[in-house]
Design a protein around this motif. Sequence first.
Motif, PDB file in Angstrom:
ATOM      1  N   ILE A  64      43.036  49.963  45.581  1.00 52.63           N
ATOM      2  CA  ILE A  64      43.742  49.192  46.598  1.00 52.63           C
ATOM      3  C   ILE A  64      42.960  47.923  46.926  1.00 52.63           C
ATOM      4  O   ILE A  64      41.791  47.996  47.327  1.00 52.63           O
ATOM      5  CB  ILE A  64      43.937  50.018  47.889  1.00 52.63           C
ATOM      6  N   LEU A  65      43.605  46.783  46.715  1.00 55.86           N
ATOM      7  CA  LEU A  65      43.081  45.513  47.191  1.00 55.86           C
ATOM      8  C   LEU A  65      43.829  45.224  48.477  1.00 55.86           C
ATOM      9  O   LEU A  65      45.025  44.927  48.448  1.00 55.86           O
ATOM     10  CB  LEU A  65      43.318  44.399  46.167  1.00 55.86           C
ATOM     11  N   PRO A  66      43.196  45.304  49.644  1.00 54.60           N
ATOM     12  CA  PRO A  66      43.938  45.324  50.909  1.00 54.60           C
ATOM     13  C   PRO A  66      44.705  44.041  51.221  1.00 54.60           C
ATOM     14  O   PRO A  66      45.791  44.105  51.796  1.00 54.60           O
ATOM     15  CB  PRO A  66      42.852  45.602  51.953  1.00 54.60           C
ATOM     16  N   HIS A  67      44.160  42.906  50.863  1.00 58.35           N
ATOM     17  CA  HIS A  67      44.831  41.630  51.143  1.00 58.35           C
ATOM     18  C   HIS A  67      44.683  40.734  49.915  1.00 58.35           C
ATOM     19  O   HIS A  67      43.740  39.958  49.816  1.00 58.35           O
ATOM     20  CB  HIS A  67      44.227  40.948  52.373  1.00 58.35           C
ATOM     21  N   ALA A  68      45.592  40.881  48.977  1.00 63.01           N
ATOM     22  CA  ALA A  68      45.452  40.182  47.697  1.00 63.01           C
ATOM     23  C   ALA A  68      45.510  38.665  47.884  1.00 63.01           C
ATOM     24  O   ALA A  68      46.288  38.141  48.689  1.00 63.01           O
ATOM     25  CB  ALA A  68      46.538  40.632  46.744  1.00 63.01           C
ATOM     26  N   THR A  69      44.676  37.975  47.122  1.00 63.59           N
ATOM     27  CA  THR A  69      44.701  36.513  47.084  1.00 63.59           C
ATOM     28  C   THR A  69      44.997  36.069  45.658  1.00 63.59           C
ATOM     29  O   THR A  69      44.932  36.859  44.719  1.00 63.59           O
ATOM     30  CB  THR A  69      43.366  35.908  47.538  1.00 63.59           C
ATOM     31  N   LEU A  70      45.265  34.791  45.494  1.00 62.20           N
ATOM     32  CA  LEU A  70      45.564  34.262  44.160  1.00 62.20           C
ATOM     33  C   LEU A  70      44.394  34.494  43.211  1.00 62.20           C
ATOM     34  O   LEU A  70      44.579  34.677  42.000  1.00 62.20           O
ATOM     35  CB  LEU A  70      45.909  32.776  44.242  1.00 62.20           C
ATOM     36  N   ARG A  71      43.172  34.501  43.767  1.00 61.79           N
ATOM     37  CA  ARG A  71      41.979  34.703  42.933  1.00 61.79           C
ATOM     38  C   ARG A  71      41.846  36.140  42.440  1.00 61.79           C
ATOM     39  O   ARG A  71      40.964  36.427  41.613  1.00 61.79           O
ATOM     40  CB  ARG A  71      40.730  34.295  43.695  1.00 61.79           C
TER      41      ARG A  71
ATOM     42  N   PHE B  33      37.105  51.047  27.466  1.00 53.21           N
ATOM     43  CA  PHE B  33      38.183  50.282  28.090  1.00 53.21           C
ATOM     44  C   PHE B  33      39.502  50.559  27.380  1.00 53.21           C
ATOM     45  O   PHE B  33      39.547  50.678  26.168  1.00 53.21           O
ATOM     46  CB  PHE B  33      37.896  48.782  27.990  1.00 53.21           C
ATOM     47  N   GLY B  34      40.582  50.621  28.162  1.00 50.35           N
ATOM     48  CA  GLY B  34      41.919  50.612  27.599  1.00 50.35           C
ATOM     49  C   GLY B  34      42.435  49.182  27.617  1.00 50.35           C
ATOM     50  O   GLY B  34      41.646  48.234  27.522  1.00 50.35           O
ATOM     51  N   THR B  35      43.723  49.013  27.756  1.00 45.11           N
ATOM     52  CA  THR B  35      44.298  47.673  27.786  1.00 45.11           C
ATOM     53  C   THR B  35      44.511  47.166  29.212  1.00 45.11           C
ATOM     54  O   THR B  35      44.815  46.006  29.418  1.00 45.11           O
ATOM     55  CB  THR B  35      45.626  47.604  27.025  1.00 45.11           C
ATOM     56  N   GLY B  36      44.343  48.037  30.217  1.00 43.65           N
ATOM     57  CA  GLY B  36      44.359  47.611  31.604  1.00 43.65           C
ATOM     58  C   GLY B  36      45.724  47.226  32.151  1.00 43.65           C
ATOM     59  O   GLY B  36      46.747  47.272  31.459  1.00 43.65           O
ATOM     60  N   THR B  37      45.718  46.841  33.430  1.00 43.42           N
ATOM     61  CA  THR B  37      46.914  46.349  34.127  1.00 43.42           C
ATOM     62  C   THR B  37      46.723  44.877  34.443  1.00 43.42           C
ATOM     63  O   THR B  37      45.742  44.512  35.090  1.00 43.42           O
ATOM     64  CB  THR B  37      47.152  47.107  35.443  1.00 43.42           C
ATOM     65  N   ARG B  38      47.659  44.066  34.019  1.00 42.82           N
ATOM     66  CA  ARG B  38      47.611  42.641  34.354  1.00 42.82           C
ATOM     67  C   ARG B  38      48.270  42.452  35.715  1.00 42.82           C
ATOM     68  O   ARG B  38      49.491  42.605  35.848  1.00 42.82           O
ATOM     69  CB  ARG B  38      48.313  41.819  33.279  1.00 42.82           C
ATOM     70  N   LEU B  39      47.461  42.129  36.728  1.00 42.47           N
ATOM     71  CA  LEU B  39      47.965  41.901  38.081  1.00 42.47           C
ATOM     72  C   LEU B  39      48.176  40.404  38.291  1.00 42.47           C
ATOM     73  O   LEU B  39      47.254  39.622  38.109  1.00 42.47           O
ATOM     74  CB  LEU B  39      46.987  42.430  39.135  1.00 42.47           C
ATOM     75  N   GLN B  40      49.398  40.055  38.656  1.00 45.38           N
ATOM     76  CA  GLN B  40      49.729  38.662  38.985  1.00 45.38           C
ATOM     77  C   GLN B  40      49.992  38.587  40.483  1.00 45.38           C
ATOM     78  O   GLN B  40      50.914  39.232  40.987  1.00 45.38           O
ATOM     79  CB  GLN B  40      50.957  38.203  38.215  1.00 45.38           C
ATOM     80  N   VAL B  41      49.166  37.817  41.204  1.00 50.53           N
ATOM     81  CA  VAL B  41      49.385  37.594  42.630  1.00 50.53           C
ATOM     82  C   VAL B  41      50.107  36.264  42.778  1.00 50.53           C
ATOM     83  O   VAL B  41      49.645  35.239  42.250  1.00 50.53           O
ATOM     84  CB  VAL B  41      48.062  37.576  43.410  1.00 50.53           C
ATOM     85  N   PHE B  42      51.238  36.272  43.480  1.00 48.08           N
ATOM     86  CA  PHE B  42      52.020  35.045  43.611  1.00 48.08           C
ATOM     87  C   PHE B  42      52.058  34.591  45.071  1.00 48.08           C
ATOM     88  O   PHE B  42      51.956  35.406  45.981  1.00 48.08           O
ATOM     89  CB  PHE B  42      53.424  35.247  43.043  1.00 48.08           C
ATOM     90  N   PRO B  43      52.239  33.286  45.290  1.00 50.60           N
ATOM     91  CA  PRO B  43      52.208  32.721  46.658  1.00 50.60           C
ATOM     92  C   PRO B  43      53.363  33.229  47.511  1.00 50.60           C
ATOM     93  O   PRO B  43      54.437  33.523  47.003  1.00 50.60           O
ATOM     94  CB  PRO B  43      52.326  31.209  46.425  1.00 50.60           C
TER      95      PRO B  43
END
Lengths: 110, 112
Positions: free
Chosen positions: A74-81, A100-110
Amino acid sequence: DAKTTQPTSMDCAEGRAANLPCNHSTISGNEYVYWYRQIHSQGPQYIIHGLKNNETNEMASLIITEDRKSSTLILPHATLRDTAVYYCIVRPINTDKLIFGTGTRLQVFP
Amino acid sequence: DAGVTQSPTHLIKTRGQQVTLRCSPKSGHDTVSWYQQALGQGPQFIFQYYEEEERQRGNFPDRFSGHQFPNYSSELNVNALLLGDSALYLCASSLVSSTGAFFGQGTRLTVV
């Protein structure tokens, strides 16, 4: 082979909590759950790890189910970074080797 | 603290050549691991050095070899380069049996 299963990609609105799931149904009692992330063109960055109990640090919280077969970062307050690939890794206690596997690509949008 | 530093940052080599990549661990760390990351994939473990000896090895051919020096820095050598060796090579350092590894920014190797 990686011992974890993660969604390929996720989106999250800036300022909201990002909840990244991970399945590790074959985990054994002497294996940690680790999370790393990799921002484009950089080396992986350590986020958090746990064995049985939930953990929290300045970056994130790690929730591990009671049967240890899955966890959520859990990232409590996601930012663009926070836009990055997030890797969930199961690591035996007696080794430093990370698979490592292939992971999850997280995109944070404005 | 400079963290984990790797050199060079980018490198272009020709098939059949040999290459040496270098890594300086984070201050106080005594263990160095090397990973190969192909485009679009997660990093793959190559090997780990501790006390100047190879302690663990992943599924990589003998063309991949390494060395650790008394100051804990490390080199990765790859002989007889193939096009498929083109990748980002990552170095990670840690304290033996500690709980976290710190990665460098990597060396981008292109084999042409």
